[in-house]
Design an enzyme around this catalytic site. Structure first.
Site, PDB file in Angstrom:
ATOM      1  N   CYS A   1     -13.380   0.804 -15.688  1.00 31.02           N
ATOM      2  CA  CYS A   1     -13.867   2.194 -15.628  1.00 31.02           C
ATOM      3  C   CYS A   1     -12.660   3.115 -15.825  1.00 31.02           C
ATOM      4  O   CYS A   1     -12.230   3.838 -14.934  1.00 31.02           O
ATOM      5  CB  CYS A   1     -14.564   2.451 -14.288  1.00 31.02           C
ATOM      6  SG  CYS A   1     -15.514   3.985 -14.302  1.00 31.02           S
TER       7      CYS A   1
ATOM      8  N   CYS B   1     -25.625   2.186 -13.265  1.00 31.90           N
ATOM      9  CA  CYS B   1     -24.703   3.332 -13.272  1.00 31.90           C
ATOM     10  C   CYS B   1     -25.416   4.565 -13.818  1.00 31.90           C
ATOM     11  O   CYS B   1     -25.819   4.600 -14.985  1.00 31.90           O
ATOM     12  CB  CYS B   1     -23.469   3.005 -14.118  1.00 31.90           C
ATOM     13  SG  CYS B   1     -22.325   4.388 -14.223  1.00 31.90           S
TER      14      CYS B   1
ATOM     15  N   GLU C   1       0.831  -1.208   0.000  1.00 26.67           N
ATOM     16  CA  GLU C   1       0.000   0.000   0.000  1.00 26.67           C
ATOM     17  C   GLU C   1       0.866   1.259   0.000  1.00 26.67           C
ATOM     18  O   GLU C   1       0.552   2.230  -0.687  1.00 26.67           O
ATOM     19  CB  GLU C   1      -0.936   0.009   1.223  1.00 26.67           C
ATOM     20  CG  GLU C   1      -2.067  -0.988   1.132  1.00 26.67           C
ATOM     21  CD  GLU C   1      -3.018  -0.717  -0.038  1.00 26.67           C
ATOM     22  OE1 GLU C   1      -3.259   0.448  -0.350  1.00 26.67           O
ATOM     23  OE2 GLU C   1      -3.491  -1.697  -0.653  1.00 26.67           O
TER      24      GLU C   1
ATOM     25  N   CYS D   1     -18.777  -3.777 -17.633  1.00 24.90           N
ATOM     26  CA  CYS D   1     -18.722  -3.353 -16.230  1.00 24.90           C
ATOM     27  C   CYS D   1     -19.855  -3.955 -15.399  1.00 24.90           C
ATOM     28  O   CYS D   1     -21.030  -3.863 -15.788  1.00 24.90           O
ATOM     29  CB  CYS D   1     -18.793  -1.830 -16.176  1.00 24.90           C
ATOM     30  SG  CYS D   1     -18.795  -1.208 -14.490  1.00 24.90           S
TER      31      CYS D   1
ATOM     32  N   CYS E   1     -17.888   0.398 -20.483  1.00 27.81           N
ATOM     33  CA  CYS E   1     -19.150   0.177 -19.761  1.00 27.81           C
ATOM     34  C   CYS E   1     -19.785  -1.165 -20.120  1.00 27.81           C
ATOM     35  O   CYS E   1     -20.442  -1.784 -19.277  1.00 27.81           O
ATOM     36  CB  CYS E   1     -20.115   1.327 -20.026  1.00 27.81           C
ATOM     37  SG  CYS E   1     -19.432   2.917 -19.513  1.00 27.81           S
TER      38      CYS E   1
HETATM   39  S1  SF4 Z   1     -20.844   1.611 -16.258  1.00 28.15           S
HETATM   40 FE1  SF4 Z   1     -20.332   3.338 -14.946  1.00 28.15          FE
HETATM   41  S2  SF4 Z   1     -18.903   2.514 -13.443  1.00 28.15           S
HETATM   42 FE2  SF4 Z   1     -19.013   1.058 -15.143  1.00 28.15          FE
HETATM   43  S3  SF4 Z   1     -17.358   1.613 -16.545  1.00 28.15           S
HETATM   44 FE3  SF4 Z   1     -19.192   2.687 -17.227  1.00 28.15          FE
HETATM   45  S4  SF4 Z   1     -19.065   4.666 -16.231  1.00 28.15           S
HETATM   46 FE4  SF4 Z   1     -17.678   3.309 -15.128  1.00 28.15          FE
END
Ligand code: SF4
Length: 318
Positions: A184, A200, A37, A194, A191
């Site tokens: 992201c 989102c 870290e 994701c 997206c």
């Molecule tokens: S859906 Fe939202 S959180 Fe996921 S990559 Fe796209 S902008 Fe980022």
């Protein structure tokens, strides 16, 4: 609002796509997690992984071994990672806590160089405590997921705690860091891949979150250094103070010497300012204190990146 569907999607995503092979994820030793870290605070995963994490732990396998070492030894092992304050903090922490690092967030946050996010990372990864990590990658996801433009720390910590999976903080936090690093993405978020996409709120215009930060101009600081070489040895000084303290550098002076010749100018960027170093070669050191060091000595001591650039520019190969 209930986010159990998203937490489940995040956990499933991590099982399939998480970076499980990172060495600091294959241990629950708080010391090893702490070192990762601290290194990752200012340095990219790839650099830490390929050049620093393994060698450092080979040299300092336990918190006790750090406490027993001199600060010079620690700075030498840290050489090349930059932000040397971190090495001093690790040394101070080891002196205070050896043989064992605590894993309670409150105790960790009292130690030098450990902010809330780092304390939470150590607590969640070493002891599975239900606390949220808020590094730069996680911040970006939260800004977008909640369509939050504000950069307020308080608001972001509230959002981090809202989404946190308290029953599975280890997986949740590791997954969020990985989603931020691989899905992201800052400029081109993926997206379609994701696990947070179904809910989102920012995905129709992810780059709008957060609001752009106001750019600050980096101030420029000038510094004059002397290059004094006698019989293959260079006059060097050990820096004092918070910034780069404990590292060795050429003697720094306030004015250009009247009997010197300017032999190099080197520019180096730090986080908050740009340093322009002018190097003057002089024959005599007149009133300047320091130690005469040969190449073998210079290889054994901790030098800053600026010093290395100066040596390179003057073709003084170590
Ligand atoms: S859906 Fe939202 S959180 Fe996921 S990559 Fe796209 S902008 Fe980022």
């Amino acid at each position: 609002m209930n986010y159990s569907d998203i937490r489940l999607a995040i956990a499933n995503w991590y099982a399939l796509n998480g970076r499980h092979d990172l060495p600091w994820r294959r241990t629950d030793d708080p010391y090893r997690i702490y070192i990762s870290e601290m290194m990752l605070q200012q340095t990219q995963v790839k650099t830490v992984l390929e050049r620093f994490y393994g060698p450092f732990l080979e040299r300092f396998p336990t918190l006790q071994s750090v406490a027993d070492a001199s600060l010079d030894d620690l700075l030498h092992a840290w050489q090349g990672l930059g932000y040397y304050r971190r090495a001093r903090y690790i040394h101070e922490t080891a002196k205070r806590c050896a043989p064992d690092l605590p894993t309670e967030p409150e105790a960790l946050m009292k130690l030098p160089g450990i902010g809330k996010s780092t304390a939470h990372a150590i607590a969640a990864f070493a002891a599975h405590r239900p606390v949220a990590v808020l590094d730069a990658n996680v911040r970006r996801i939260l800004h977008r997921f909640f369509a939050q433009k504000s950069r307020s720390e308080k608001i972001l910590w509230n959002l981090a705690e809202t989404l946190l999976d308290r029953t599975n903080p280890y997986t949740y936090n590791q997954a969020m860091m990985d989603i931020g690093a691989t899905v992201c993405l800052p400029k081109a978020p993926l997206c379609g891949r994701c696990p947070l996409a179904t809910r989102c709120r920012g995905k129709s215009d992810p780059l709008a979150y957060p609001a752009p930060a106001q750019k600050k101009r980096r101030p420029i600081k000038h510094q004059i250094y002397l290059w004094v070489e006698k019989q293959g040895k260079i006059l060097m000084q050990k820096r004092k103070g918070e910034m780069l303290g404990g590292l060795w550098e050429l003697p720094a002076v306030e004015k250009a010497p009247s009997e010197g010749k300017k032999v190099a100018e080197v520019v180096h960027d730090y986080t908050h300012f740009r340093r322009i170093a002018e190097i003057y070669e002089v024959k005599e050191e007149k009133g300047v204190e320091g130690e005469w060091l040969g190449k073998a000595d210079l290889r054994d001591i901790a030098l800053s990146s600026l010093e290395r650039k100066i040596f390179e520019k003057l073709h003084f190969t170590l």
